[in-house]
Design a protein around this motif. Structure first.
Motif, PDB file in Angstrom:
ATOM      1  N   GLY A  82       1.016  -1.179  -0.061  1.00 20.74           N
ATOM      2  CA  GLY A  82      -0.248  -0.135   0.010  1.00 20.74           C
ATOM      3  C   GLY A  82       0.742   1.230  -0.049  1.00 20.74           C
ATOM      4  O   GLY A  82       2.086   1.244  -0.383  1.00 20.74           O
ATOM      5  N   GLU A  83       0.170   2.515   0.431  1.00 14.81           N
ATOM      6  CA  GLU A  83       0.859   3.783   0.331  1.00 14.81           C
ATOM      7  C   GLU A  83       0.685   4.307   1.846  1.00 14.81           C
ATOM      8  O   GLU A  83      -0.305   4.034   2.484  1.00 14.81           O
ATOM      9  CB  GLU A  83       0.062   4.948  -0.560  1.00 14.81           C
ATOM     10  CG  GLU A  83       0.214   3.988  -2.039  1.00 14.81           C
ATOM     11  CD  GLU A  83       1.475   3.988  -2.891  1.00 14.81           C
ATOM     12  OE1 GLU A  83       2.127   5.021  -2.463  1.00 14.81           O
ATOM     13  OE2 GLU A  83       1.773   3.518  -3.725  1.00 14.81           O
ATOM     14  N   VAL A  84       1.521   5.307   1.771  1.00 17.95           N
ATOM     15  CA  VAL A  84       1.498   6.187   3.286  1.00 17.95           C
ATOM     16  C   VAL A  84       0.788   7.440   2.848  1.00 17.95           C
ATOM     17  O   VAL A  84       0.804   8.020   1.810  1.00 17.95           O
ATOM     18  CB  VAL A  84       2.997   6.703   3.532  1.00 17.95           C
ATOM     19  CG1 VAL A  84       2.653   7.544   4.865  1.00 17.95           C
ATOM     20  CG2 VAL A  84       3.865   5.436   4.245  1.00 17.95           C
ATOM     21  N   ASP A  85      -0.324   7.543   3.655  1.00 18.57           N
ATOM     22  CA  ASP A  85      -1.189   8.944   3.613  1.00 18.57           C
ATOM     23  C   ASP A  85      -0.561   9.813   4.418  1.00 18.57           C
ATOM     24  O   ASP A  85      -0.430   9.538   5.746  1.00 18.57           O
ATOM     25  CB  ASP A  85      -2.742   8.380   4.070  1.00 18.57           C
ATOM     26  CG  ASP A  85      -3.509   9.526   3.932  1.00 18.57           C
ATOM     27  OD1 ASP A  85      -3.672   9.917   3.041  1.00 18.57           O
ATOM     28  OD2 ASP A  85      -3.881  10.300   5.136  1.00 18.57           O
ATOM     29  N   GLN A  86      -0.330  10.914   3.721  1.00 23.71           N
ATOM     30  CA  GLN A  86       0.532  12.017   4.515  1.00 23.71           C
ATOM     31  C   GLN A  86      -0.402  12.854   4.921  1.00 23.71           C
ATOM     32  O   GLN A  86      -0.074  14.171   5.233  1.00 23.71           O
ATOM     33  CB  GLN A  86       1.381  12.566   3.594  1.00 23.71           C
ATOM     34  CG  GLN A  86       2.648  11.526   3.201  1.00 23.71           C
ATOM     35  CD  GLN A  86       3.627  12.067   2.210  1.00 23.71           C
ATOM     36  OE1 GLN A  86       3.419  12.703   1.243  1.00 23.71           O
ATOM     37  NE2 GLN A  86       4.896  11.689   2.407  1.00 23.71           N
ATOM     38  N   ASP A  87      -1.757  12.867   4.481  1.00 28.21           N
ATOM     39  CA  ASP A  87      -2.441  14.030   5.073  1.00 28.21           C
ATOM     40  C   ASP A  87      -2.910  13.738   6.547  1.00 28.21           C
ATOM     41  O   ASP A  87      -3.379  12.641   6.718  1.00 28.21           O
ATOM     42  CB  ASP A  87      -3.978  13.944   3.944  1.00 28.21           C
ATOM     43  CG  ASP A  87      -4.638  15.164   4.258  1.00 28.21           C
ATOM     44  OD1 ASP A  87      -4.859  15.974   5.436  1.00 28.21           O
ATOM     45  OD2 ASP A  87      -5.607  15.501   3.190  1.00 28.21           O
ATOM     46  N   SER A  88      -2.895  14.519   7.445  1.00 25.88           N
ATOM     47  CA  SER A  88      -2.959  14.522   8.619  1.00 25.88           C
ATOM     48  C   SER A  88      -4.362  14.626   9.215  1.00 25.88           C
ATOM     49  O   SER A  88      -4.904  14.597  10.374  1.00 25.88           O
ATOM     50  CB  SER A  88      -2.231  15.375   9.600  1.00 25.88           C
ATOM     51  OG  SER A  88      -2.410  16.770   9.161  1.00 25.88           O
ATOM     52  N   ASP A  89      -5.309  15.258   8.182  1.00 28.25           N
ATOM     53  CA  ASP A  89      -6.656  15.311   8.678  1.00 28.25           C
ATOM     54  C   ASP A  89      -7.324  14.137   9.053  1.00 28.25           C
ATOM     55  O   ASP A  89      -7.602  13.326   8.196  1.00 28.25           O
ATOM     56  CB  ASP A  89      -7.584  16.010   7.404  1.00 28.25           C
ATOM     57  CG  ASP A  89      -8.822  16.288   7.837  1.00 28.25           C
ATOM     58  OD1 ASP A  89      -9.711  15.805   7.381  1.00 28.25           O
ATOM     59  OD2 ASP A  89      -8.940  17.502   8.524  1.00 28.25           O
ATOM     60  N   SER A  90      -7.772  14.100  10.393  1.00 27.10           N
ATOM     61  CA  SER A  90      -8.632  12.821  10.717  1.00 27.10           C
ATOM     62  C   SER A  90      -9.734  12.205  10.301  1.00 27.10           C
ATOM     63  O   SER A  90      -9.595  11.292  10.110  1.00 27.10           O
ATOM     64  CB  SER A  90      -8.657  13.073  12.436  1.00 27.10           C
ATOM     65  OG  SER A  90      -9.537  14.042  12.809  1.00 27.10           O
ATOM     66  N   ASP A  91     -10.510  13.206   9.683  1.00 30.24           N
ATOM     67  CA  ASP A  91     -11.799  13.065   9.066  1.00 30.24           C
ATOM     68  C   ASP A  91     -11.377  12.145   7.597  1.00 30.24           C
ATOM     69  O   ASP A  91     -12.211  11.186   7.246  1.00 30.24           O
ATOM     70  CB  ASP A  91     -12.599  14.132   8.738  1.00 30.24           C
ATOM     71  CG  ASP A  91     -13.287  14.714  10.208  1.00 30.24           C
ATOM     72  OD1 ASP A  91     -13.348  14.009  11.082  1.00 30.24           O
ATOM     73  OD2 ASP A  91     -13.534  15.872  10.236  1.00 30.24           O
ATOM     74  N   LYS A  92     -10.615  12.872   7.257  1.00 28.60           N
ATOM     75  CA  LYS A  92     -10.260  12.211   5.843  1.00 28.60           C
ATOM     76  C   LYS A  92      -9.573  10.777   6.186  1.00 28.60           C
ATOM     77  O   LYS A  92      -9.880   9.957   5.349  1.00 28.60           O
ATOM     78  CB  LYS A  92      -9.274  13.236   4.984  1.00 28.60           C
ATOM     79  CG  LYS A  92      -8.906  12.653   3.570  1.00 28.60           C
ATOM     80  CD  LYS A  92      -7.952  13.647   2.799  1.00 28.60           C
ATOM     81  CE  LYS A  92      -7.599  13.148   1.371  1.00 28.60           C
ATOM     82  NZ  LYS A  92      -6.894  13.883   0.777  1.00 28.60           N
ATOM     83  N   LEU A  93      -8.814  10.711   6.856  1.00 32.98           N
ATOM     84  CA  LEU A  93      -7.905   9.569   7.333  1.00 32.98           C
ATOM     85  C   LEU A  93      -9.216   8.336   7.646  1.00 32.98           C
ATOM     86  O   LEU A  93      -8.987   7.421   7.226  1.00 32.98           O
ATOM     87  CB  LEU A  93      -6.994   9.607   8.385  1.00 32.98           C
ATOM     88  CG  LEU A  93      -6.176   8.603   8.708  1.00 32.98           C
ATOM     89  CD1 LEU A  93      -5.413   7.852   7.703  1.00 32.98           C
ATOM     90  CD2 LEU A  93      -5.180   8.736   9.947  1.00 32.98           C
ATOM     91  N   GLN A  94     -10.232   8.838   8.309  1.00 33.44           N
ATOM     92  CA  GLN A  94     -11.043   7.904   8.811  1.00 33.44           C
ATOM     93  C   GLN A  94     -11.807   7.444   7.449  1.00 33.44           C
ATOM     94  O   GLN A  94     -12.160   6.167   7.452  1.00 33.44           O
ATOM     95  CB  GLN A  94     -12.121   8.385   9.779  1.00 33.44           C
ATOM     96  CG  GLN A  94     -12.836   7.403  10.173  1.00 33.44           C
ATOM     97  CD  GLN A  94     -12.375   6.317  11.072  1.00 33.44           C
ATOM     98  OE1 GLN A  94     -11.592   6.406  11.661  1.00 33.44           O
ATOM     99  NE2 GLN A  94     -12.841   5.112  10.788  1.00 33.44           N
TER     100      GLN A  94
END
Length: 381
Positions: A82-94
């Protein structure tokens, strides 16, 4: 993960948590790789990977001191997850996690359905479906009868290693005869070695063995010369090991000859295609017996009876050591700085980067006079 599958996303903190022998992940840029299965196989030792677990290894892949080959990079892609998600926005991460979970459930359901259908349609299935245009062969079916059709593409294909099981034949008996657990080599051959050692030494100890120099003059063969003849046999085997590996196993079959390509693949090509197939790292006793009998016959024909048998005992012992070392070089974890450590690194480079050099297995001795030594290159950073 197939190209059409949506990538899984992980946070850098998630990746960093996988830093043990049981679960080891690394990064190449933003790409995540689960290299747990490769730890013990790494020629530089698992400590080098564990020390970089959870981190970006792009610099180490590029070097110095060691720039990894194209085969090594291709091999690593088998562990991509997979890939690392570098966006720290919790809603987007969820949201990404929810999407990933839903995708996983759909993929698992589709895989189960496809697997059931595949098993029903193909009795020889042993691997997942692959892209035939990319892989050139159908991994669901026995490879023995496919590789001959690769023609001029065979040489490049067989030297691009993969980490997957190989099925050579559809017939279960023929397939089983190509597989051998490592312990069968000492179990079958060491009793024969011990017998010949005992027989030759006790026969020489009687003091009745002589070598005729002329019709009127002969020389007594002392019992302690057995060790010399034994070591001569071992040394002779090391030369045979090199010659067989270089001139037989690494012959380049003509692109137009279906049968020679097939023969090469059965003898050694399959080992280079799947170098960590543990069931095919040593010679099956049935096949090895042909070489052993020929070796014995030639020695006893060319040399006096007791000397020929003493040399044979040493040669057969050398063969057993060769097969055991070869297995260990693929699956063992030698101590850093030891002879076996350097030998493992040398042999893995032969598989992944220098297939036309490095033909010595138990030693690099014969590579030197024949000018096939792999350039020295450290694996440590």
């Amino acid at each position: 993960m197939s190209p059409s599958t949506s990538p899984r996303f992980f946070t850098e903190r998630e990746v960093a948590r996988h830093c043990t022998e049981d679960s080891c992940w690394v990064l190449l840029g933003t790409r995540v790789y689960d290299v747990t299965a490769f730890l013990r196989r790494h020629p530089g030792g698992q400590a080098l990977i564990l020390g970089r677990s959870g981190k970006d290894v792009s610099r180490e892949m590029e070097g110095p001191p060691h720039r990894h080959s194209e085969n090594a990079r291709r091999w690593m892609e088998q562990y991509y997850i997979g890939e690392v998600d570098q966006d720290s926005d919790s809603d987007k991460l969820q949201t990404l996690r929810d999407r990933r979970k839903a995708n996983q459930q759909m993929e698992e359901k589709a895989e189960i359905t496809a697997e059931i259908k595949e098993k029903e349609e193909d009795p020889h299935n042993c691997c997942s479906i692959v892209d035939l245009d990319k892989d050139l062969v159908d991994w669901r079916k026995p490879l023995a009868w496919q590789v001959g059709h690769l023609g001029e593409k065979y040489d490049a294909w067989v030297h691009q290693p993969v980490d997957r099981p190989i099925r050579l034949f559809g017939n279960p008996f023929m397939e089983a005869s190509t597989k051998t657990s490592w312990y069968w080599v000492p179990v079958v051959w060491l009793p024969i070695v011990f017998y010949f050692c005992w027989y030759c030494y006790t026969s020489l100890a009687k003091g009745t063995t002589k070598i005729a120099i002329t019709s009127d003059f002969s020389v007594m063969v002392h019992k302690y010369t057995f060790l010399i003849f034994f070591l001569m046999g071992w040394f002779l085997w090391s030369f045979m090991e090199y010659c067989i590996h270089r001139f037989v196993f690494h012959m380049k079959p003509p692109a137009h000859n279906y049968y020679l390509i097939t023969l090469h693949f059965l003898l050694h090509g399959q080992h280079h295609k799947s170098p960590f197939d543990g069931s095919r790292l040593v010679f099956p006793p049935g096949l090895a017996s042909l070489v052993v009998v020929a070796f014995y016959t030639i020695l006893c024909t060319l040399l006096p009876d007791m000397i020929g048998k003493s040399v044979f005992a040493g040669g057969l012992c050398g063969y057993v050591v060769y097969d055991m070392i070869h297995y260990y070089l693929h699956y063992g974890s030698p101590k850093k700085g030891s002879y076996m450590y350097s030998l493992k690194a040398y042999h893995v480079k032969h598989h992944f980067e220098h297939q036309r050099a490095g033909f010595g297995i138990t030693s690099m001795f014969w590579d030197r006079p024949f000018n096939t030594v792999i350039p020295d290159e450290k694996f440590e950073s």
